[in-house]
Enzyme design. Structure first.
Site, PDB file in Angstrom:
ATOM      1  CB  SER A 211     103.260  49.366  23.517  1.00 42.99           C
ATOM      2  OG  SER A 211     103.736  48.640  22.415  1.00 42.99           O
ATOM      3  CG  ASP A 437     103.366  41.885  26.293  1.00 34.54           C
ATOM      4  OD1 ASP A 437     102.978  41.714  25.130  1.00 34.54           O
ATOM      5  OD2 ASP A 437     103.558  43.015  26.783  1.00 34.54           O
ATOM      6  CG  HIS A 466     100.891  44.775  24.004  1.00 45.60           C
ATOM      7  ND1 HIS A 466     102.140  44.824  24.584  1.00 45.60           N
ATOM      8  CD2 HIS A 466     100.854  45.797  23.113  1.00 45.60           C
ATOM      9  CE1 HIS A 466     102.828  45.824  24.049  1.00 45.60           C
ATOM     10  NE2 HIS A 466     102.066  46.430  23.162  1.00 45.60           N
TER      11      HIS A 466
END
Length: 541
Positions: A211, A437, A466
């Site tokens: 991320s 995602d 994710h």
């Protein structure tokens, strides 16, 4: 100290704002004298992983002034156990956020790969500056996320309340933390990583980030390419997109995931009784939200009541992890077919109830609001977000108000944007990206591959987690393990070097409530690994 202020217009806020310090300038050269301290390791007193060691590291607030004021970074380590001649050095770990704790990662991630590989690395977790167990732990408004927040939807006439709340939050942060806020960017955190490297006494580090951690890793590689040995980026933030535009991409992808949830639920009408087509299921969702506007539900054991804002926050995580879908469908089914609110209360406490303070939210704002020049005109936001909402109503206004403090943030975003990523001098980087995602959309993975010559992109076609590693997908996890073992990379050419299949959708089941219900709590001292398969980590809101 909380500063109480009246509603500010964006123009008034801009007039009072100051500029970003030199230490946050994208791409600026890092001084060699970092002024950091030393790592003195001691036991973390972790009964689950007794070998885990902890330390605090002094680093400069401002790397342009390395001998000035210091803060402390909380670091932990799971030492390598392989013979010295087989050890491969430290691997620094970051789960994203921005601002999430990385202290759970050494024990958890090392346990997900074969021992003969895991034992060759020193696994290093850390809490980003200003967060969690690092010192200071920045808190701007401990009650910002308390239940009873204004409705997110513009149609409900709560804009003035949200503007006042957002402007107030920005002012609260500035009132106590003006000395630190301009120095909490991705560049500052990347320099902290190099301070950790220096304190470890090694010429190169390995890195895994998910991320926002992909932005952190790529920024570190841009600033310190000669200090990188191996790097893995999982669920990738595009290297050039502005944070404002990134949120719009998220809105559209979250709508797609919500549509997918509705279609999955419709196929399981015999379980949930919410309708046999996706449109009817989505209508059921909005029916529950409308009911909560007039009759909010007690959130106990969390304080307050669950209204429409709390309801939306309970559901958006399904876009990050589809293992939440059975519980989400149960919430709707119980409410509408059984007049039962207990599954909603359980889900809210499990997914959305706030912790003891505002968590990583100060770090999230300090980083995102400062790294880009955000629009400061509310009229622009109102018109622009309305356009997005016409096609992505599930998440647009929820996401808009979550980020609205950037409209009033006390430090101007840098017009040049984030650090330009070229990959010059980096070894081959391994990239992982799912096509579905919602938090870090697929375009980001492609763009990062294009920006990093020699990188290899692994795509999970149809995947939607994710952070896609460590969910039991052998195609993905074995690729990660091979790279850590000896640097092996997928052989495929072109933009996509390897594709992997997605995990199967969850089995529809009515989730029976647990006999006991406890409020979600947070701790900055000993964060727990995400053993819960429904957990969402690496959240980039």
């Amino acid at each position: 100290m909380r500063r109480v202020i009246a509603l500010l217009s964006a123009a008034t806020a801009v007039a009072a704002l100051s500029g970003v310090s030199a230490s946050a300038a994208p791409g600026a050269a890092a001084p060699e004298d970092t002024g950091q301290g030393k790592l003195v390791w001691s036991s973390c007193n972790d009964t689950t992983t007794p070998a885990l060691q902890c330390a605090m590291l002094d680093v400069p607030v401002d790397y342009a002034d390395p001998n000035g004021r210091k803060i402390k970074i909380k670091v932990n380590r799971l030492p390598a156990t392989a013979p010295k001649d087989r050890q491969q050095g430290p691997i620094l770990l970051n789960p994203g956020g921005p601002g999430d704790s990385g202290l759970w990662m050494p024990a958890y991630i090392s346990g997900q790969i074969p021992k003969d590989v895991a034992s060759t690395y020193d696994w290093i977790g850390f809490d980003p500056r200003g967060t969690n167990g690092s010192e200071p732990h920045v808190v701007c408004d401990a009650h910002y996320f308390d239940a009873g927040r204004p409705d997110y939807q513009m149609s409900q006439g709560t804009s003035k309340a949200w503007l006042a709340k957002s402007a107030g939050y920005a002012a609260d942060c500035a009132a106590d933390w003006s000395w630190l806020l301009p120095h909490m960017t991705t560049v500052d955190n990347a320099r902290d990583m190099d301070s950790i490297r220096r304190a470890l006494g090694v010429p190169k580090i390995n890195f895994y980030g998910g991320s926002w951690g992909t932005s952190l890793g790529s920024t570190y590689g841009q600033l310190f390419p000669s200090h990188v040995r191996r790097m893995v980026l999982d669920s990738i933030v595009g290297p050039t997109v502005s944070w404002y535009d990134h949120n719009i991409l998220q809105d559209k992808e979250h709508q797609r995931r919500f549509d997918a949830f509705a279609a999955w639920t419709a196929k399981a009408d015999s379980v949930y009784h919410l309708g046999t087509d996706a449109a009817t299921v989505e209508k059921a969702y909005y029916q529950v939200e409308a009911a909560l506007r007039t009759s909010p539900v007690e959130a106990a054991p969390a304080p307050g009541k669950i209204g429409p804002a709390e309801f939306e926050d309970t559901f958006y995580g399904g876009g990050y992890n589809f293992l939440r879908w059975p519980r989400m469908a149960t919430v709707l089914s119980a409410y509408l077919t059984r007049h039962d609110t207990q599954p909603l209360t359980i889900a809210y406490n499990r997914y959305a109830a706030p912790g003891a303070d505002d968590g990583a939210f100060p770090a999230y704002n300090a980083l995102q609001c400062t790294e880009n020049a955000w629009p400061r005109d509310w009229e622009f936001w109102k018109k622009d977000q309305a356009k997005v909402n016409t096609t992505a109503p599930f998440y647009t206004y929820d996401n808009m108000w979550y980020n609205a403090a950037c409209m009033f943030w006390p430090y101007q975003g840098n017009p040049a944007g984030r650090t330009k990523i070229t990959g010059k001098g980096l070894p081959p980087v391994l990239l992982f990206q799912a096509t579905e995602d919602a938090a870090t959309p697929y375009e980001g993975g492609l763009a990062m591959h294009d920006a990093l010559p020699g990188s290899k992109l692994v795509v999970q076609t149809g995947g939607s987690f994710h952070e896609i590693l460590f969910h039991g997908n052998a195609c993905l996890d074995d690729t990660f393990t091979a790279y850590l073992r000896d640097g092996s990379l997928p052989k495929g050419g072109g933009r996509i070097a390897k594709t992997c299949a997605p995990e199967p959708e969850p089995t529809p089941v009515y989730v029976t409530p647990s006999p006991t219900l406890t409020a979600r709590t947070t701790t900055v001292a000993t964060p727990l690994p995400p053993a819960d398969p429904e957990a969402v980590h690496g959240v980039l809101r």
